[in-house]
Structures are given as C-alpha cells and as structure tokens.
Scaffold this active site. Structure first.
Site, mmCIF file in Angstrom:
data_model
loop_
_atom_site.group_PDB
_atom_site.id
_atom_site.type_symbol
_atom_site.label_atom_id
_atom_site.label_comp_id
_atom_site.label_asym_id
_atom_site.label_seq_id
_atom_site.Cartn_x
_atom_site.Cartn_y
_atom_site.Cartn_z
ATOM 1 N N ASP A 112 -10.525 26.766 -7.613
ATOM 2 C CA ASP A 112 -10.027 25.393 -7.777
ATOM 3 C C ASP A 112 -8.600 25.376 -8.311
ATOM 4 O O ASP A 112 -7.848 24.444 -8.057
ATOM 5 C CB ASP A 112 -10.896 24.611 -8.789
ATOM 6 N N ASP A 202 -6.116 20.125 -5.873
ATOM 7 C CA ASP A 202 -6.841 21.303 -6.343
ATOM 8 C C ASP A 202 -6.637 22.389 -5.287
ATOM 9 O O ASP A 202 -6.594 22.086 -4.078
ATOM 10 C CB ASP A 202 -8.339 21.010 -6.464
ATOM 11 N N HIS A 250 -12.977 19.134 -2.478
ATOM 12 C CA HIS A 250 -12.764 20.508 -2.033
ATOM 13 C C HIS A 250 -13.240 20.725 -0.591
ATOM 14 O O HIS A 250 -14.314 20.288 -0.212
ATOM 15 C CB HIS A 250 -13.450 21.524 -2.961
ATOM 16 N N ASP A 252 -14.000 23.590 0.783
ATOM 17 C CA ASP A 252 -14.733 24.830 1.052
ATOM 18 C C ASP A 252 -16.247 24.693 1.144
ATOM 19 O O ASP A 252 -16.993 25.678 0.988
ATOM 20 C CB ASP A 252 -14.309 25.957 0.094
ATOM 21 N N ARG A 269 -20.074 16.201 8.131
ATOM 22 C CA ARG A 269 -18.725 15.762 7.738
ATOM 23 C C ARG A 269 -17.738 15.984 8.881
ATOM 24 O O ARG A 269 -16.862 16.861 8.796
ATOM 25 C CB ARG A 269 -18.247 16.558 6.505
ATOM 26 N N SER A 305 -22.291 19.449 -3.935
ATOM 27 C CA SER A 305 -23.169 18.884 -2.916
ATOM 28 C C SER A 305 -24.264 19.877 -2.521
ATOM 29 O O SER A 305 -24.341 20.985 -3.053
ATOM 30 C CB SER A 305 -22.341 18.525 -1.677
HETATM 31 N N1 ABU Z 1 -16.070 23.215 -4.601
HETATM 32 C C1 ABU Z 1 -17.060 23.113 -3.586
HETATM 33 C C2 ABU Z 1 -17.755 21.830 -3.672
HETATM 34 C C3 ABU Z 1 -17.819 21.206 -2.363
HETATM 35 C C4 ABU Z 1 -19.077 20.445 -2.211
HETATM 36 O O1 ABU Z 1 -19.845 20.317 -3.148
HETATM 37 O O2 ABU Z 1 -19.340 19.983 -1.094
#
Ligand code: ABU
Length: 379
Positions: A112, A202, A250, A252, A269, A305
C-alpha cells in the site's frame, strides 16, 4: 545475476519478472484504527461498534505473525531475499499542525505504501490520517538500500495536508442515506470521499506492466494523484482506470497482471468504458476471469473484500503464490502452466490484505519493456 546487477539492490518494472528481493509485512501492533474521515469501521458483533478502536486481539496477531513468518520462509527457500519492516507503537496518538489522530494502523501491507518502478521506490502519500506516518516503518530498509545501491532513487510523493478540505463533508452521512441506485450513480462518476484538493494515491492502486502503469481512481486515489504520477513518470504511460466497484480500494483484487499477454480480472468488477479492454485486446492480451473464493465468510474485523483469492504474488512467469485454500484459483493457474505455491495467509486478512498486499518488490531481474505497443487514443 551479472556482476553489475549484484550491485543493484532496487529494480522492478512489472509484476512478473523473476523476483529476487522482497519486503514482507509484519502484523505486530496492528490497530483497528481510530475514527477518521475516510474510515467508518463498524464491527458491533466483534466488539468494535462504530466510533470505537483498539488493538487487534493478541491471538489473531500471533497467528498472523506466524503465517507471515512462514510466507517469508517459503520465499527465502526459493532463494529470494526477504526484508521485514520495523513496527512502531501504532496505538499512539499522532498529529501534524493540521490534525490529531487517536491511533495509527500497522505495517502488514507494504504494497500500500511503497511503489517500486525501475530503480526507484516511491513512498505513497496515503489518504488515511492513521497511515500518514506508516512510511517510517520502512525507513531503516530504505536507508540501507540507499547505502548499498548507488543507483537507487529514493522518492516520496508530496506529503498531503489531509485537512478537512481533503474530504467531502458529510460523505458518509449522504452515502448511507441514498438508494443503491444512487450509490451506483456516484460510483460510475467516481464520486467518493476524497476531494481533488491535493494529490493522493496508495501504491496498491497501481498495476505495473513495464512502460504501462494502470492506476485505479478509488476511495484512496484521486485524479490529482494520478496526474502527479503521470508527471512523475514521463517515460511511462499512466492509464487512469475505473471499474464497476462500489467503494474501490486498491487494484490488486481487480486487475492482476500475471505475465506478458495474460492478466486476471475480477468478473464482478468490469472495467468502465471500452478503452481498458480494447487496449489489452489490441495487444493480444488474454484477460481471464478469476473464480470466486472458496471462503463463504471473511475473517472477523477484516476490511478487505471477498476477492483476496486474486491477491497473488507472481514469482516469475512460471511460478505463483496463491492462498493455500483457494483450490479453484490454483487449478486455473495450473491450467495456464504455472507452478503454484500454496501459501496459507487467510488469517492475515484483518491486518490489511492478502499475498500481494503483504509484500513490496525490491528487485526483479529484467528491464523496462513495452508490452502495449498499440495504444488507445486518450487512454
Ligand atoms: N488491498 C487489497 C484489497 C482489495 C479488496 O479488498 O478488494
């Protein structure tokens, strides 16, 4: 390694070149952070109702620490040098002339904070007040790289003021009072809490593919931040990307480049607008939809998530680390010719993420390449 590259401590241009040196985060002292404009944490059933804060439970911290040590050992056994950050007392009150914040957060997710592009490591500005001083956890390592490597470029983005002007007043009150349809409307317009007062991003909102950097506008990354990155990396093409995700945070767990010509995408998404997929298609890239996680529930106190199964670490174009329980993801990557290294890390998620979040690149063998010679105008 050549004699020349041995002197080079810092270099990484993308997410897939052979990984030789990495930082793995630590769980010690992580806080469920004190309330601040961006963060609305509300875990009433787990002892932390809205407005409260405190240390994550000791037994959770111990387990996360054990898993992170194990992850570091797995990488070291593969011949990769692993460094670890130095945790601070994250329970302390911090302040600048502009604000006071009742706690910090932690240093589990180096991804991050630190963005490695070529021979540069850039400390990201961060839009959480609780994370304003998080870069200090990495300073002992950065100081050391600076001494060891004469070509290491140590950079920091402008420290943001994070005054009340940085945040849209009453965002959460409004957000919680509008319909889901209106929330989607705001989402499509990227209308979240941070304003455009100052550049914010970030490092984990950036996916690196050589000359092309994909930067997600999100809850923590604004257009001013993306523009700052564009000016800072004049030899790169910085693509502003948005996806249909309600409160994105984020890139990733949304777009994961795996090797030249292949990336994982999140089926829930989709990219907004046509340019994103057109660019990949035009350049012969395959975008593979990730399978859902095998998990039915998140860990207690987890703010990430359900898509951390996508949050993997590529060791090289034939080898990848995947969370140990995520069999469908492992099978998919096996089909694409990867040797999959299973790494148990689920219990680390309340500390700030998955396998990609828990690391930051220091060195990958390789050079700056153009993987998208055919561009899409205006993207
Ligand atoms: N830093 C990853 C979090 C991304 C997500 O929870 O979808």
């Amino acid at each position: 390694m050549t004699e020349d590259s041995q002197k080079t401590v810092v270099c990484s241009w993308n997410e897939w070149d052979p990984l030789k040196h990495v930082i793995v985060g630590r769980a010690e002292g992580t806080m469920l952070q004190a309330p601040e404009p961006v963060v609305q944490l509300d875990f009433p059933d787990q002892g932390f109702p809205l407005g409260t804060f405190g240390s994550l439970p000791k037994e959770m911290e111990d387990k996360a620490g054990e898993l992170l040590d194990n992850y570091a050992a797995i990488l070291e056994n593969r011949g990769i040098r692993v460094d670890r950050p130095s945790p601070l007392d994250f329970s302390q009150v911090i302040q600048t002339p502009d604000w006071k914040q009742d706690s910090m957060f932690g240093c589990m997710p180096p991804r991050d904070v630190l963005l490695t592009v070529g021979d540069e490591i850039l400390e990201a500005p961060m839009s959480f007040r609780s994370r304003w001083f998080e870069y200090l956890c990495y300073r002992p390592l950065l100081e050391q790289y600076y001494k060891e490597d004469p070509s290491f470029r140590w950079e920091t983005a402008p420290k943001p003021r994070l005054t009340d002007r940085t945040y849209k007043k009453d965002f959460w009150k409004e957000w919680n009072s509008i319909s889901e349809e209106e929330q989607w409307k705001r989402t499509v317009n990227s209308d979240w809490i941070i304003s455009e007062t100052e550049p914010l991003f970030d490092a984990a909102d950036v996916a690196r593919c050589g000359k092309d950097l994909f930067v997600q506008k999100s809850m923590v990354t604004n257009d001013a931040g993306i523009e700052w990155l564009r000016r800072h990396y004049p030899d790169h093409r910085v693509h502003r990307v948005t996806y249909r995700e309600m409160l994105p945070w984020h890139i990733d767990a949304t777009l994961i480049p795996l090797r030249p010509g292949l990336a994982l995408i999140n089926p829930e998404r989709p990219a907004l607008g046509n340019a994103h997929n057109e660019l990949f298609k035009k350049n012969g890239w395959e975008l593979v939809e990730a399978p859902k996680s095998v998990r039915k529930e998140k860990m207690p106190l987890c703010t990430c998530s359900m898509w951390l199964n996508m949050n993997c670490l590529v060791i090289d174009t034939k080898t990848i680390c995947i969370e140990a329980a995520e069999t469908p993801m492992m099978e998919l990557l096996d089909k694409y010719g990867f040797e999959v290294i299973p790494v148990p890390l689920f219990e680390v998620s309340p500390f700030g993420g998955g396998l990609h979040c828990a690391t930051a690149d220091v060195y990958r063998e390789g050079t700056l390449e153009d993987y998208f010679p055919k561009q899409v105008e205006g993207f």
